[in-house]
Design an enzyme around this catalytic site. Structure first.
Site, PDB file in Angstrom:
ATOM      1  N   LYS A 119       0.825  -1.228   0.000  1.00 28.28           N
ATOM      2  CA  LYS A 119       0.000   0.000   0.000  1.00 28.28           C
ATOM      3  C   LYS A 119       0.848   1.264   0.000  1.00 28.28           C
ATOM      4  CE  LYS A 119      -3.856  -0.144   2.818  1.00 28.28           C
ATOM      5  NZ  LYS A 119      -4.729  -0.534   3.913  1.00 28.28           N
ATOM      6  N   ASP A 163     -10.555   3.894   1.958  1.00 32.50           N
ATOM      7  CA  ASP A 163     -10.862   3.622   3.372  1.00 32.50           C
ATOM      8  C   ASP A 163     -11.686   4.745   4.030  1.00 32.50           C
ATOM      9  OD1 ASP A 163      -9.759   1.111   3.614  1.00 32.50           O
ATOM     10  OD2 ASP A 163      -7.834   1.824   4.363  1.00 32.50           O
TER      11      ASP A 163
HETATM   12  N1  NAP Z   1     -12.490  -2.048   8.805  1.00 36.03           N
HETATM   13  C1  NAP Z   1     -11.661  -1.712   7.832  1.00 36.03           C
HETATM   14  O1  NAP Z   1     -12.042  -1.627   6.657  1.00 36.03           O
HETATM   15  C2  NAP Z   1     -10.237  -1.402   8.156  1.00 36.03           C
HETATM   16  C3  NAP Z   1      -9.417  -0.786   7.195  1.00 36.03           C
HETATM   17  C4  NAP Z   1      -8.089  -0.500   7.551  1.00 36.03           C
HETATM   18  C5  NAP Z   1      -7.618  -0.855   8.819  1.00 36.03           C
HETATM   19  N2  NAP Z   1      -8.472  -1.461   9.695  1.00 36.03           N
HETATM   20  C6  NAP Z   1      -8.018  -1.816  11.050  1.00 36.03           C
HETATM   21  O2  NAP Z   1      -7.492  -0.644  11.654  1.00 36.03           O
HETATM   22  C7  NAP Z   1      -6.428  -0.999  12.545  1.00 36.03           C
HETATM   23  C8  NAP Z   1      -5.205  -0.151  12.227  1.00 36.03           C
HETATM   24  O3  NAP Z   1      -4.759  -0.446  10.924  1.00 36.03           O
HETATM   25  P1  NAP Z   1      -3.607   0.436  10.214  1.00 36.03           P
HETATM   26  O4  NAP Z   1      -3.541  -0.025   8.820  1.00 36.03           O
HETATM   27  O5  NAP Z   1      -3.777   1.880  10.504  1.00 36.03           O
HETATM   28  O6  NAP Z   1      -2.311  -0.085  10.997  1.00 36.03           O
HETATM   29  P2  NAP Z   1      -0.944   0.715  11.246  1.00 36.03           P
HETATM   30  O7  NAP Z   1      -0.677   1.696  10.161  1.00 36.03           O
HETATM   31  O8  NAP Z   1       0.066  -0.334  11.546  1.00 36.03           O
HETATM   32  O9  NAP Z   1      -1.228   1.558  12.603  1.00 36.03           O
HETATM   33  C9  NAP Z   1      -1.419   0.894  13.817  1.00 36.03           C
HETATM   34  C10 NAP Z   1      -1.898   1.886  14.867  1.00 36.03           C
HETATM   35  O10 NAP Z   1      -2.218   1.155  16.055  1.00 36.03           O
HETATM   36  C11 NAP Z   1      -1.430   1.656  17.139  1.00 36.03           C
HETATM   37  N3  NAP Z   1      -1.093   0.536  18.028  1.00 36.03           N
HETATM   38  C12 NAP Z   1      -0.643  -0.692  17.657  1.00 36.03           C
HETATM   39  N4  NAP Z   1      -0.445  -1.457  18.765  1.00 36.03           N
HETATM   40  C13 NAP Z   1      -0.790  -0.685  19.838  1.00 36.03           C
HETATM   41  C14 NAP Z   1      -0.803  -0.906  21.250  1.00 36.03           C
HETATM   42  N5  NAP Z   1      -0.448  -2.088  21.774  1.00 36.03           N
HETATM   43  N6  NAP Z   1      -1.222   0.102  22.060  1.00 36.03           N
HETATM   44  C15 NAP Z   1      -1.607   1.284  21.525  1.00 36.03           C
HETATM   45  N7  NAP Z   1      -1.604   1.560  20.206  1.00 36.03           N
HETATM   46  C16 NAP Z   1      -1.200   0.576  19.359  1.00 36.03           C
HETATM   47  C17 NAP Z   1      -0.197   2.243  16.487  1.00 36.03           C
HETATM   48  O11 NAP Z   1       0.394   3.165  17.378  1.00 36.03           O
HETATM   49  P3  NAP Z   1       1.929   3.637  17.205  1.00 36.03           P
HETATM   50  O12 NAP Z   1       1.915   4.730  16.189  1.00 36.03           O
HETATM   51  O13 NAP Z   1       2.307   4.079  18.556  1.00 36.03           O
HETATM   52  O14 NAP Z   1       2.698   2.413  16.743  1.00 36.03           O
HETATM   53  C18 NAP Z   1      -0.839   2.906  15.257  1.00 36.03           C
HETATM   54  O15 NAP Z   1      -1.465   4.111  15.598  1.00 36.03           O
HETATM   55  C19 NAP Z   1      -6.228  -2.506  12.380  1.00 36.03           C
HETATM   56  O16 NAP Z   1      -6.950  -3.163  13.394  1.00 36.03           O
HETATM   57  C20 NAP Z   1      -6.856  -2.801  11.034  1.00 36.03           C
HETATM   58  O17 NAP Z   1      -7.352  -4.137  10.923  1.00 36.03           O
HETATM   59  C21 NAP Z   1      -9.744  -1.735   9.396  1.00 36.03           C
END
Ligand code: NAP
Length: 270
Positions: free
Chosen positions: A55, A91
């Site tokens: 991505k 998204d």
């Molecule tokens: N429903 C949908 O269509 C959809 C679409 C996209 C994503 N999602 C979901 O959205 C979530 C995030 O996805 P993403 O693509 O944004 O991932 P990402 O870019 O890897 O970002 C992860 C985020 O979660 C935080 N995080 C991870 N572990 C944590 C912890 N133990 N405590 C506190 N904060 C934590 C990270 O904080 P730091 O910056 O501090 O690392 C960051 O802000 C996932 O669950 C994904 O499945 C859903």
């Protein structure tokens, strides 16, 4: 990619639209992304979806980028039109459509707290800000990422977006007490973790959206419902971001209900 729900959703959409299309998944190393994109364009593919880590890597290889892909910093949908490779990010719009569909909720004039500063949080913050939210607070474990997101979203949209660090339960109560919408855009909840906000700060007037869709119910959603707040998981967003991709590829209205049924069937029973 191994657990992607997209093939089930998209193949259900093609069947419902009676289109002779098929959606396949391929594992492509980042180093081969450009040749893979050029190859499938030549083979006549209508488009592709990309997932982590492609991505972000794809940003530099597109002939054109939509404004949402540029703002989010990631391409989740690619179209091939007349030899042009265009990168989209569906998204944020998918999230807005899911809130509108499930709650009849429109962000204009509303205030929101968004947890996270990764790709999903960027999509949600820019979408809410562009749709007229009154103010948005971004909270993230790594504060510097929240600061960067808030600064960029405020600069690009003119919305009042700030980063905050509510360290105490009292600070959370103050923050959520003046908020209409709470969005969990972190991955907290995917592995059964406790609620990322203190349960005592959740109030009945809040709407709580958790972008996690597997498991379909998280500690945050259960806590919100126990406090009388409206709560929804990430299934709606997943369906609508996929529906927007179908619409880009086919110029047809996506069969959202068929896609949702296929997604729910593909998820493990809780
Ligand atoms: N429903 C949908 O269509 C959809 C679409 C996209 C994503 N999602 C979901 O959205 C979530 C995030 O996805 P993403 O693509 O944004 O991932 P990402 O870019 O890897 O970002 C992860 C985020 O979660 C935080 N995080 C991870 N572990 C944590 C912890 N133990 N405590 C506190 N904060 C934590 C990270 O904080 P730091 O910056 O501090 O690392 C960051 O802000 C996932 O669950 C994904 O499945 C859903």
């Amino acid at each position: 990619m191994a657990h992607s729900r997209s093939p089930a959703m998209h193949n259900a959409a093609f069947r419902a639209l009676k289109l002779p299309y098929v959606y396949l998944k391929f594992r492509v190393p980042v180093a081969d992304l450009v040749s893979a994109l050029r190859g499938v364009a030549v083979l006549g593919f209508r488009g592709v979806n990309l997932t982590i880590p492609l991505k972000e890597a794809a940003l530099g290889f597109m002939d054109r980028l939509t404004i949402s892909a540029r703002r989010v910093g990631a391409v989740n949908t690619v179209t091939f039109d007349l030899g042009t490779i265009e990168g989209h990010n569906t998204d944020g719009e998918g999230f807005l459509r899911s809130m509108c569909g499930e709650w009849g909720y429109r962000p204009r004039g509303m205030s929101a707290v968004v947890l996270g500063a990764g790709g999903a949080a960027r999509a949600v913050v820019f979408a809410l800000a562009s749709a007229g939210a009154r103010k948005i607070a971004v909270v993230n474990r790594t504060a510097s990422r929240a600061e960067t997101l808030a600064r960029e979203a405020a600069r690009d949209t003119g919305c009042n977006v700030r980063s905050v660090r509510p360290l105490s339960v009292g600070a959370w109560q103050d923050l959520l007490g003046e908020t209409d919408l709470l969005v969990n855009a972190t991955s907290v909840g995917m592995r059964g973790e406790p609620s990322p906000v203190p349960v005592s700060a959740l109030v009945p007037r809040l709407r709580v959206a958790d972008l996690v869709y597997n498991p379909p119910s998280t500690a945050l959603l259960r806590a919100a419902r126990s406090k009388g707040a409206r709560a929804m998981n990430g299934c709606g967003m997943l369906v609508h971001q996929g529906a927007l991709a179908i619409e880009r590829w086919t110029s047809l209205r996506a069969p959202v209900m068929a896609m949702r049924r296929a997604l729910l069937r593909s998820l493990p029973v809780q």
